[in-house]
Design a protein around this motif. Structure first.
Motif, PDB file in Angstrom:
ATOM      1  N   PHE A  49       0.959  -1.267  -0.071  1.00 55.22           N
ATOM      2  CA  PHE A  49       0.033   0.025  -0.009  1.00 55.22           C
ATOM      3  C   PHE A  49       0.765   1.238   0.123  1.00 55.22           C
ATOM      4  O   PHE A  49       0.615   2.091  -0.872  1.00 55.22           O
ATOM      5  CB  PHE A  49      -1.007  -0.258   1.163  1.00 55.22           C
ATOM      6  CG  PHE A  49      -1.560   1.294   1.524  1.00 55.22           C
ATOM      7  CD1 PHE A  49      -2.828   1.348   0.876  1.00 55.22           C
ATOM      8  CD2 PHE A  49      -1.337   1.971   2.510  1.00 55.22           C
ATOM      9  CE1 PHE A  49      -3.350   2.865   1.135  1.00 55.22           C
ATOM     10  CE2 PHE A  49      -1.976   3.259   2.543  1.00 55.22           C
ATOM     11  CZ  PHE A  49      -2.966   3.595   2.053  1.00 55.22           C
ATOM     12  N   TRP A  53       1.370   3.870  -3.429  1.00 56.63           N
ATOM     13  CA  TRP A  53       0.935   5.295  -3.311  1.00 56.63           C
ATOM     14  C   TRP A  53       2.110   6.307  -3.318  1.00 56.63           C
ATOM     15  O   TRP A  53       2.000   7.616  -3.793  1.00 56.63           O
ATOM     16  CB  TRP A  53       0.203   5.405  -1.831  1.00 56.63           C
ATOM     17  CG  TRP A  53      -1.310   5.072  -2.196  1.00 56.63           C
ATOM     18  CD1 TRP A  53      -1.973   3.883  -1.584  1.00 56.63           C
ATOM     19  CD2 TRP A  53      -2.205   5.698  -2.666  1.00 56.63           C
ATOM     20  NE1 TRP A  53      -3.216   4.103  -1.939  1.00 56.63           N
ATOM     21  CE2 TRP A  53      -3.527   5.008  -2.821  1.00 56.63           C
ATOM     22  CE3 TRP A  53      -2.188   6.953  -3.495  1.00 56.63           C
ATOM     23  CZ2 TRP A  53      -4.657   5.416  -3.520  1.00 56.63           C
ATOM     24  CZ3 TRP A  53      -3.581   7.156  -4.327  1.00 56.63           C
ATOM     25  CH2 TRP A  53      -4.611   6.474  -4.131  1.00 56.63           C
ATOM     26  N   ILE A  75     -11.533  -0.193  -5.392  1.00 53.59           N
ATOM     27  CA  ILE A  75     -11.262  -0.749  -3.878  1.00 53.59           C
ATOM     28  C   ILE A  75     -11.861  -1.997  -3.641  1.00 53.59           C
ATOM     29  O   ILE A  75     -11.227  -2.989  -3.189  1.00 53.59           O
ATOM     30  CB  ILE A  75     -11.740   0.143  -2.988  1.00 53.59           C
ATOM     31  CG1 ILE A  75     -10.808   1.500  -2.857  1.00 53.59           C
ATOM     32  CG2 ILE A  75     -11.419  -0.234  -1.671  1.00 53.59           C
ATOM     33  CD1 ILE A  75     -11.259   2.817  -2.077  1.00 53.59           C
ATOM     34  N   THR A  79     -10.142  -6.037  -3.019  1.00 51.89           N
ATOM     35  CA  THR A  79     -10.230  -6.714  -1.795  1.00 51.89           C
ATOM     36  C   THR A  79     -10.105  -8.236  -2.050  1.00 51.89           C
ATOM     37  O   THR A  79      -9.841  -9.227  -1.452  1.00 51.89           O
ATOM     38  CB  THR A  79     -11.549  -6.768  -1.081  1.00 51.89           C
ATOM     39  OG1 THR A  79     -12.860  -6.941  -2.146  1.00 51.89           O
ATOM     40  CG2 THR A  79     -12.167  -5.358  -0.583  1.00 51.89           C
ATOM     41  N   ALA A 188      -3.030   1.285  -7.380  1.00 52.25           N
ATOM     42  CA  ALA A 188      -2.972   1.984  -5.737  1.00 52.25           C
ATOM     43  C   ALA A 188      -4.043   1.679  -5.355  1.00 52.25           C
ATOM     44  O   ALA A 188      -4.215   1.526  -4.066  1.00 52.25           O
ATOM     45  CB  ALA A 188      -2.591   3.250  -6.014  1.00 52.25           C
ATOM     46  N   TRP A 189      -5.413   2.081  -6.187  1.00 49.66           N
ATOM     47  CA  TRP A 189      -6.745   1.799  -5.450  1.00 49.66           C
ATOM     48  C   TRP A 189      -6.926   0.357  -4.972  1.00 49.66           C
ATOM     49  O   TRP A 189      -7.576   0.150  -4.084  1.00 49.66           O
ATOM     50  CB  TRP A 189      -7.809   2.320  -6.201  1.00 49.66           C
ATOM     51  CG  TRP A 189      -7.751   4.067  -6.434  1.00 49.66           C
ATOM     52  CD1 TRP A 189      -7.552   4.975  -7.302  1.00 49.66           C
ATOM     53  CD2 TRP A 189      -7.974   4.673  -5.276  1.00 49.66           C
ATOM     54  NE1 TRP A 189      -7.424   6.096  -7.027  1.00 49.66           N
ATOM     55  CE2 TRP A 189      -7.941   6.121  -5.482  1.00 49.66           C
ATOM     56  CE3 TRP A 189      -8.442   4.574  -3.806  1.00 49.66           C
ATOM     57  CZ2 TRP A 189      -8.066   7.324  -4.579  1.00 49.66           C
ATOM     58  CZ3 TRP A 189      -8.598   5.723  -3.035  1.00 49.66           C
ATOM     59  CH2 TRP A 189      -8.265   6.949  -3.490  1.00 49.66           C
ATOM     60  N   THR A 192      -5.246  -0.697  -1.806  1.00 49.02           N
ATOM     61  CA  THR A 192      -6.126  -0.021  -0.875  1.00 49.02           C
ATOM     62  C   THR A 192      -7.023  -0.909  -0.358  1.00 49.02           C
ATOM     63  O   THR A 192      -7.132  -1.143   0.952  1.00 49.02           O
ATOM     64  CB  THR A 192      -6.773   1.338  -1.083  1.00 49.02           C
ATOM     65  OG1 THR A 192      -5.645   2.235  -1.880  1.00 49.02           O
ATOM     66  CG2 THR A 192      -7.282   1.690  -0.112  1.00 49.02           C
ATOM     67  N   GLY A 193      -7.937  -1.467  -1.185  1.00 49.06           N
ATOM     68  CA  GLY A 193      -8.959  -2.388  -0.966  1.00 49.06           C
ATOM     69  C   GLY A 193      -8.328  -3.714  -0.278  1.00 49.06           C
ATOM     70  O   GLY A 193      -8.683  -4.380   0.792  1.00 49.06           O
ATOM     71  N   ALA A 195      -5.452  -4.138   1.180  1.00 53.90           N
ATOM     72  CA  ALA A 195      -4.967  -3.897   2.648  1.00 53.90           C
ATOM     73  C   ALA A 195      -5.939  -3.788   3.617  1.00 53.90           C
ATOM     74  O   ALA A 195      -5.821  -4.264   4.891  1.00 53.90           O
ATOM     75  CB  ALA A 195      -3.893  -2.393   2.314  1.00 53.90           C
ATOM     76  N   ALA A 196      -7.141  -2.964   3.415  1.00 50.01           N
ATOM     77  CA  ALA A 196      -8.256  -2.648   4.172  1.00 50.01           C
ATOM     78  C   ALA A 196      -8.843  -4.019   4.775  1.00 50.01           C
ATOM     79  O   ALA A 196      -8.802  -4.337   5.885  1.00 50.01           O
ATOM     80  CB  ALA A 196      -9.272  -1.943   3.547  1.00 50.01           C
TER      81      ALA A 196
END
Length: 309
Positions: A49, A53, A75, A79, A188-189, A192-193, A195-196
């Motif tokens: 992540f 970024w 995102i 996932t 990048a986006w 983000t998903g 990592a979340a």
């Protein structure tokens, strides 16, 4: 020209799959140093992540025109790559590694089936042959036939198949969501998903328990590059230019890379039957492109026969 771009896309997807292939070796080396699955997985996605970024910062101004809806889709699609790792590492706790890998590689036919359902694209004869070769090669290369294996439990089988489903969906969304955007922004986006969802399922205790200072940061950095940075970027560049079914077949190259890296870096014994399986997988990749090559040749021959005015 179209054929040239297609082959470039194929090589990008192959490189992305190969990057995934080195992960299991690095994970095993990290486990040998005493780090847990939660620490390895969590540090991997967190470093990925951060890296993506940081790479995106110089061109961050270009994201102003991206709608919130597209961001949410990216995102959500990301996932699935996080869930793939989560379910796969969980399955490894209750299954033999060879059988867990075999379950994960069911994405080869899942991708073709998804392509059939969503795009109404009926698999060709060459694709069916490629799938059969890939599945047979996967069974042989996994090593499941070269030794004894404990009886697998239903929970482990379910986790392994969930990992395969999530990997199939990751490949699918890599080729469908916001393909007009630069691959770096999409990656990048999506990371983000990933990592979340991973950090929600596996709280990042490594941030305060001292593991990073004990060497976890090295494995997190290495795994993030080969698992969270390169593959999503390469898939984002290559997957939109080819079919989901073909991308899934190309993704099976990951297993030969796993076998080779394990033999070279972990000094694990390999058997002749595993190398036969690797050859069958590579043969399946070549067969999957056979019809496209034939069609392209016929098209060129037809074009040459048209009289010029």
């Amino acid at each position: 020209m179209a054929s040239k771009h297609r082959w470039k896309a194929i090589w990008l997807v192959l490189l992305g799959a190969a990057s995934y292939g080195v992960l299991s070796t690095f994970v095993k080396l990290g486990y040998k140093q005493g780090f847990s699955a939660a620490e390895i997985t969590g540090s991997q996605v967190l470093f990925g992540f951060i890296i993506l970024w940081l790479l995106s910062l110089p061109k961050l101004w270009q994201m102003k025109g991206i709608s919130g809806g597209i961001v949410l889709k990216l995102i959500a699609g990301g996932t699935f790559t996080g869930l793939t790792g989560y379910f796969y590492y969980q399955s490894l706790q209750v299954l033999d590694a060879s059988f867990a890998v075999l379950l994960l590689f069911q994405f080869t036919w899942m991708g073709m089936l998804l392509d059939w359902i969503t795009e109404r694209r009926v698999p060709t004869l060459f694709q069916w042959i490629a799938m059969a070769l890939t599945l047979l090669g996967t069974v042989l290369a996994s090593g499941i036939l070269s030794g004894t294996m404990d009886s697998p439990g239903a929970s482990g089988i379910g986790l392994g198949l969930l990992a395969a489903c999530c990997y199939t969906l990751f490949i699918y969304f890599s080729g469908k969501i916001a393909t007009h955007l630069p691959a770096l922004f999409r990656s990048a986006w999506m990371i983000t998903g990933a990592a979340a969802i991973v950090l929600i399922l596996m709280p990042p205790q490594f941030l305060w328990n001292g593991s990073l200072g004990q060497g976890l940061w090295q494995w997190g950095l290495l795994l993030s590059v080969f698992g969270m940075v390169l593959p999503p970027f390469l898939y984002a560049k290559g997957a939109p230019l080819i079919e989901t079914g073909l991308a899934a077949v190309l993704g099976s190259v990951e297993l030969p890379v796993v076998i080779v890296c394990s033999a070279l870096l972990l000094h694990e014994a390999t058997h002749a039957v595993q190398w036969i399986g690797i050859v069958l997988i590579l043969l399946g990749v070549l067969v999957s492109e056979r019809k496209t090559a034939v069609k392209a040749k016929r098209k060129n021959e037809y074009t040459e026969q048209i009289p010029r005015k």
